[in-house]
Enzyme design. Structure first.
Site, PDB file in Angstrom:
ATOM      1  N   GLU A 163       0.770  -1.130  -0.044  1.00  0.00           N
ATOM      2  CA  GLU A 163       0.063  -0.232  -0.274  1.00  0.00           C
ATOM      3  C   GLU A 163       0.881   1.188  -0.098  1.00  0.00           C
ATOM      4  O   GLU A 163       1.821   1.328   0.680  1.00  0.00           O
ATOM      5  CB  GLU A 163      -0.869   0.060   1.153  1.00  0.00           C
ATOM      6  CG  GLU A 163      -1.873   1.253   1.317  1.00  0.00           C
ATOM      7  CD  GLU A 163      -2.470   1.310  -0.037  1.00  0.00           C
ATOM      8  OE1 GLU A 163      -3.246   0.297  -0.385  1.00  0.00           O
ATOM      9  OE2 GLU A 163      -2.393   2.374  -0.929  1.00  0.00           O
ATOM     10  N   LYS A 218       8.074  -1.675  -2.531  1.00  0.00           N
ATOM     11  CA  LYS A 218       7.512  -0.856  -1.293  1.00  0.00           C
ATOM     12  C   LYS A 218       8.662  -0.317  -0.619  1.00  0.00           C
ATOM     13  O   LYS A 218       8.566   0.900  -0.239  1.00  0.00           O
ATOM     14  CB  LYS A 218       6.450  -1.962  -0.627  1.00  0.00           C
ATOM     15  CG  LYS A 218       5.871  -0.998   0.721  1.00  0.00           C
ATOM     16  CD  LYS A 218       5.284   0.324   0.372  1.00  0.00           C
ATOM     17  CE  LYS A 218       5.157   0.934   1.575  1.00  0.00           C
ATOM     18  NZ  LYS A 218       4.182   1.999   1.301  1.00  0.00           N
ATOM     19  N   CYS A 274       6.541   4.713   8.794  1.00  0.00           N
ATOM     20  CA  CYS A 274       6.939   3.763   7.628  1.00  0.00           C
ATOM     21  C   CYS A 274       8.412   4.180   7.476  1.00  0.00           C
ATOM     22  O   CYS A 274       9.150   3.129   7.401  1.00  0.00           O
ATOM     23  CB  CYS A 274       5.944   4.145   6.345  1.00  0.00           C
ATOM     24  SG  CYS A 274       4.436   3.553   6.972  1.00  0.00           S
TER      25      CYS A 274
HETATM   26  P1  NAD Z   1      -1.421  -0.537  12.665  1.00  0.00           P
HETATM   27  O1  NAD Z   1      -0.771  -0.816  13.546  1.00  0.00           O
HETATM   28  O2  NAD Z   1      -2.369   1.038  12.902  1.00  0.00           O
HETATM   29  O3  NAD Z   1      -2.549  -1.569  12.414  1.00  0.00           O
HETATM   30  C1  NAD Z   1      -2.485  -2.863  12.480  1.00  0.00           C
HETATM   31  C2  NAD Z   1      -3.624  -3.588  13.129  1.00  0.00           C
HETATM   32  O4  NAD Z   1      -3.253  -5.105  13.094  1.00  0.00           O
HETATM   33  C3  NAD Z   1      -3.597  -3.441  14.599  1.00  0.00           C
HETATM   34  O5  NAD Z   1      -5.064  -2.890  15.041  1.00  0.00           O
HETATM   35  C4  NAD Z   1      -3.396  -4.853  15.407  1.00  0.00           C
HETATM   36  O6  NAD Z   1      -4.188  -4.899  16.651  1.00  0.00           O
HETATM   37  C5  NAD Z   1      -3.938  -5.878  14.358  1.00  0.00           C
HETATM   38  N1  NAD Z   1      -3.358  -7.105  14.613  1.00  0.00           N
HETATM   39  C6  NAD Z   1      -2.292  -7.621  14.895  1.00  0.00           C
HETATM   40  N2  NAD Z   1      -2.339  -8.863  14.826  1.00  0.00           N
HETATM   41  C7  NAD Z   1      -3.387  -9.350  14.295  1.00  0.00           C
HETATM   42  C8  NAD Z   1      -4.122 -10.637  14.124  1.00  0.00           C
HETATM   43  N3  NAD Z   1      -3.531 -11.838  14.096  1.00  0.00           N
HETATM   44  N4  NAD Z   1      -5.122 -10.733  13.580  1.00  0.00           N
HETATM   45  C9  NAD Z   1      -6.055  -9.478  13.448  1.00  0.00           C
HETATM   46  N5  NAD Z   1      -5.516  -8.149  13.653  1.00  0.00           N
HETATM   47  C10 NAD Z   1      -4.174  -8.137  14.219  1.00  0.00           C
HETATM   48  O7  NAD Z   1      -0.450  -0.443  11.475  1.00  0.00           O
HETATM   49  P2  NAD Z   1      -0.842   0.161  10.026  1.00  0.00           P
HETATM   50  O8  NAD Z   1      -0.325   1.640  10.158  1.00  0.00           O
HETATM   51  O9  NAD Z   1      -2.159   0.003   9.486  1.00  0.00           O
HETATM   52  O10 NAD Z   1       0.310  -0.629   9.146  1.00  0.00           O
HETATM   53  C11 NAD Z   1      -0.082  -1.897   8.696  1.00  0.00           C
HETATM   54  C12 NAD Z   1       0.988  -2.353   7.839  1.00  0.00           C
HETATM   55  O11 NAD Z   1       1.025  -1.480   6.689  1.00  0.00           O
HETATM   56  C13 NAD Z   1       2.374  -2.259   8.097  1.00  0.00           C
HETATM   57  O12 NAD Z   1       3.125  -3.282   7.592  1.00  0.00           O
HETATM   58  C14 NAD Z   1       2.851  -0.787   7.550  1.00  0.00           C
HETATM   59  O13 NAD Z   1       4.176  -0.689   7.367  1.00  0.00           O
HETATM   60  C15 NAD Z   1       2.222  -0.859   6.292  1.00  0.00           C
HETATM   61  N6  NAD Z   1       1.824   0.662   5.938  1.00  0.00           N
HETATM   62  C16 NAD Z   1       1.295   1.555   6.645  1.00  0.00           C
HETATM   63  C17 NAD Z   1       1.238   2.738   6.103  1.00  0.00           C
HETATM   64  C18 NAD Z   1       0.940   4.042   6.858  1.00  0.00           C
HETATM   65  O14 NAD Z   1       0.679   5.023   6.431  1.00  0.00           O
HETATM   66  N7  NAD Z   1       0.616   3.874   8.162  1.00  0.00           N
HETATM   67  C19 NAD Z   1       1.230   3.031   4.649  1.00  0.00           C
HETATM   68  C20 NAD Z   1       1.515   1.958   3.935  1.00  0.00           C
HETATM   69  C21 NAD Z   1       1.995   0.853   4.514  1.00  0.00           C
HETATM   70  C1  UDX Z   2       4.703   7.554   3.794  1.00  0.00           C
HETATM   71  C2  UDX Z   2       4.798   7.376   2.234  1.00  0.00           C
HETATM   72  O1  UDX Z   2       4.542   8.794   1.355  1.00  0.00           O
HETATM   73  C3  UDX Z   2       3.671   6.553   1.683  1.00  0.00           C
HETATM   74  O2  UDX Z   2       3.538   6.472   0.074  1.00  0.00           O
HETATM   75  C4  UDX Z   2       3.666   5.200   2.370  1.00  0.00           C
HETATM   76  O3  UDX Z   2       2.653   4.434   2.077  1.00  0.00           O
HETATM   77  C5  UDX Z   2       3.801   5.481   3.539  1.00  0.00           C
HETATM   78  O4  UDX Z   2       4.736   6.343   4.034  1.00  0.00           O
HETATM   79  P1  UDX Z   2       3.234   8.914   5.302  1.00  0.00           P
HETATM   80  O5  UDX Z   2       4.493   8.629   6.277  1.00  0.00           O
HETATM   81  O6  UDX Z   2       1.690   8.614   5.766  1.00  0.00           O
HETATM   82  O7  UDX Z   2       3.417   8.083   4.032  1.00  0.00           O
HETATM   83  O8  UDX Z   2       3.403  10.446   4.930  1.00  0.00           O
HETATM   84  P2  UDX Z   2       4.274  11.372   3.981  1.00  0.00           P
HETATM   85  O9  UDX Z   2       3.494  12.242   3.417  1.00  0.00           O
HETATM   86  O10 UDX Z   2       5.464  10.576   3.139  1.00  0.00           O
HETATM   87  O11 UDX Z   2       5.239  12.358   5.079  1.00  0.00           O
HETATM   88  C6  UDX Z   2       6.238  11.643   5.902  1.00  0.00           C
HETATM   89  C7  UDX Z   2       6.980  12.483   6.679  1.00  0.00           C
HETATM   90  O12 UDX Z   2       7.834  13.292   5.928  1.00  0.00           O
HETATM   91  C8  UDX Z   2       6.022  13.548   7.629  1.00  0.00           C
HETATM   92  O13 UDX Z   2       6.865  13.617   8.712  1.00  0.00           O
HETATM   93  C9  UDX Z   2       6.126  14.653   6.861  1.00  0.00           C
HETATM   94  O14 UDX Z   2       5.993  15.749   7.511  1.00  0.00           O
HETATM   95  C10 UDX Z   2       7.528  14.454   6.065  1.00  0.00           C
HETATM   96  N1  UDX Z   2       7.720  15.390   4.808  1.00  0.00           N
HETATM   97  C11 UDX Z   2       7.288  14.883   3.722  1.00  0.00           C
HETATM   98  C12 UDX Z   2       8.883  16.498   5.034  1.00  0.00           C
HETATM   99  O15 UDX Z   2       9.333  16.846   5.897  1.00  0.00           O
HETATM  100  N2  UDX Z   2       8.973  17.198   3.628  1.00  0.00           N
HETATM  101  C13 UDX Z   2       8.211  16.762   2.423  1.00  0.00           C
HETATM  102  O16 UDX Z   2       8.478  17.574   1.422  1.00  0.00           O
HETATM  103  C14 UDX Z   2       7.319  15.723   2.654  1.00  0.00           C
END
Ligand code: NAD
Ligand code: UDX
Length: 465
Positions: A163, A218, A274
């Site tokens: 994602e 990713k 991330c």
């Molecule tokens: P998060 O911690 O917000 O959510 C993960 C959830 O999974 C938690 O609520 C947890 O309770 C649940 N969980 C754990 N074990 C489980 C199980 N066995 N069954 C059901 N639920 C379970 O994490 P997130 O930010 O949603 O990230 C999830 C993944 O996506 C990570 O690998 C992260 O690196 C990736 N990712 C995150 C972002 C972002 O912006 N946060 C963007 C892209 C990818």
């Molecule tokens: C990032 C990636 O952008 C996204 O594609 C991936 O799926 C998850 O990680 P996110 O962490 O949610 O997303 O936010 P992002 O907008 O990328 O910002 C990350 C950090 O960089 C923030 O702290 C933001 O303030 C900082 N940032 C971003 C800067 O300091 N300068 C910039 O020009 C852009």
């Protein structure tokens, strides 16, 4: 091709919740079950009051409002949801390991492994398992091995579908993605997943790769984005030293179509769940494959990020006559970026902790982050002692009696503050430290504030020196 009628997503977090909500919204004929072991989180997703959803994202409440109860369901009954599903997304947390082999760098895959075991036990018939979490390259091998050890007449295919949404713009990113990446060899499974996204994503934006390219893409995308931020932040320090202005430099280089203008905003360093985790994971993988020079290259991106945060804390202390003990400092913004309530790895943590260590009294304001989260992030309850922090629901209250305002998150509201009114209630000489470069500096100066802005050198001082 397998027709997808029922989807299950393990993990109702920042990714699982919004992603599945958009899928349900766009595919009314598919039943989408989002399950989590965290009961409080699921209760919040089911709250009648959409303002109480556990994730704050512009537009999310509307999407959930349309689909929830129709074909979008949130529940803690993980096993039942797996049993019903044609397609299972794994969207659980994959944080950096804190102990054991690879501690501090490698991803902790215990939740992914547990999920794979749960799917292996409860799935029925043919199930497509989709890695949505960000994972080290070749994790699909592990998932496949776990699923393959317990088939009992059932069958599994593993796909990688990382994602790319960014927090704060998650709904727009999901509704109009630059691309959807699908890694895997099984043509029918790939097509089944592509047909889900194909309801609203143009076909030319759906990219197919092998599993390992998808997993690695990713980590690489996040490393590249973070590297741009560390690069511009390193140049910001040089701007401050030489009398240049990082915004002007960013505009000049960003106009080159080969460089591009995005991700060139200097600030207090990147935060979020991330970037740090994924680069450290990449570094760990490089070392695993004995690519030490490559590992060190990416490690330096993290080093600059940490250094930028320490540098900002130190310069606040130094501008305030070398001591902040007992001084009230208003911290504006705690979230790692605007338009989210997420504070994971926010630069505010390291900067606030450094100032607390120096004995400052912090008055923290953030429009979306609640005080309990701040307490847990800073590792201490609020207090009005030296080296303590308090939460202020209004900026003006935070500024009252403060020696400085420190902008750490680029919330829109901070761009148009009434500097004259704030300056009036502060103790002078009073400072504005704008680590996000969003304030109207002329207006702040006119109100009698001394001003520091990230990446803004003073050309006259340098010439005089
Ligand atoms: P998060 O911690 O917000 O959510 C993960 C959830 O999974 C938690 O609520 C947890 O309770 C649940 N969980 C754990 N074990 C489980 C199980 N066995 N069954 C059901 N639920 C379970 O994490 P997130 O930010 O949603 O990230 C999830 C993944 O996506 C990570 O690998 C992260 O690196 C990736 N990712 C995150 C972002 C972002 O912006 N946060 C963007 C892209 C990818
Ligand atoms: C990032 C990636 O952008 C996204 O594609 C991936 O799926 C998850 O990680 P996110 O962490 O949610 O997303 O936010 P992002 O907008 O990328 O910002 C990350 C950090 O960089 C923030 O702290 C933001 O303030 C900082 N940032 C971003 C800067 O300091 N300068 C910039 O020009 C852009």
């Amino acid at each position: 091709m397998t027709t997808i009628r029922t989807i299950c997503c393990l993990g109702a977090g920042y990714v699982g919740g919004p992603t599945m909500s958009v899928i349900a919204d766009r595919c009314p004929d598919i039943q989408v079950h989002v399950v989590d072991i965290n009961e409080r989180r699921i209760a919040a997703w089911n709250d009648d009051d959409l303002v109480k959803l556990p994730v704050y994202e512009p537009g999310l409440a509307e999407v959930v409002g349309r689909a929830r109860g129709r074909n979008l369901h949130f529940s803690t009954d993980v096993n039942a949801a797996i049993a019903m599903a044609d397609m299972v997304f794994l969207s659980v947390n994959t944080p950096t390991k804190t102990r054991g082999i690879g501690a501090g760098q490698a991803s902790d895959l215990r939740w992914i492994e547990l999920c794979a075991r749960q799917v292996a036990e409860h799935a029925q018939g043919h199930t497509i398992v989709v890695e949505k979490s960000t994972l080290p390259v070749r994790t699909a091998e592990t998932v496949q091995a776990i699923l393959g050890s317990n088939t009992q007449g059932r069958s599994f295919v593993v796909l990688s579908n990382p994602e790319f949404l960014a927090e704060g713009t998650a709904i727009a990113d999901l509704e109009q993605p630059d691309r959807v990446l699908i890694g895997g060899e099984d043509a029918a499974a790939r097509e089944a997943l592509a047909s889900v996204y194909g309801r609203w994503v143009p076909r030319e934006r759906i990219l197919f790769t092998n599993l390992w390219s998808s997993e690695l893409s990713k980590l690489t995308a996040n490393a590249y984005l973070a590297q741009r931020i560390s690069s511009i932040n390193s140049i910001a320090a040089l701007c401050e030293a030489t009398g240049a202005d990082v915004n002007e430099v960013a505009r000049a280089i960003g106009s080159d179509s080969r460089i591009g203008s995005k991700f060139l905003k200097s600030g207090p360093g990147y935060g979020g769940s991330c970037f740090q985790k994924d680069i450290l994971n990449l570094v760990y993988l490089c070392r695993h494959y004995r690519l030490e020079t490559v590992a060190r290259y990416w490690e330096s991106v993290v080093e600059i990020n940490t250094w930028q945060q320490e540098r900002i804390a130190q310069l606040v202390v130094s501008r305030l006559f070398g001591t902040v003990t007992g001084k009230r400092l208003a911290v504006l913004g705690f979230a790692f970026k605007a338009n989210t309530n997420d504070t994971r790895e926010t630069p505010a943590i390291r900067i606030c902790q450094a100032l607390l260590e120096e004995g400052a009294r912090l008055a923290i304001h953030d429009p979306k982050v609640d005080p309990d989260t701040i307490a847990s992030d800073l590792g201490c309850a609020s207090s009005d002692a030296d080296g303590g922090w308090q939460f202020c629901p209004e900026v003006a209250a935070a500024a009252a009696g403060a020696d400085a305002l420190i902008i750490l998150t680029e919330w829109d509201a901070y761009a148009s503050l009434d500097w004259a009114a704030l300056a009036m209630v502060m103790r002078h000489p009073a400072w504005l430290f704008d680590a996000r470069g969003l304030a109207d500096l002329e207006a702040a100066r006119a109100a009698g504030l001394k001003v520091w802005r990230v990446g803004l050198g003073d050309p006259s001082l340098v010439l005089a020196a």
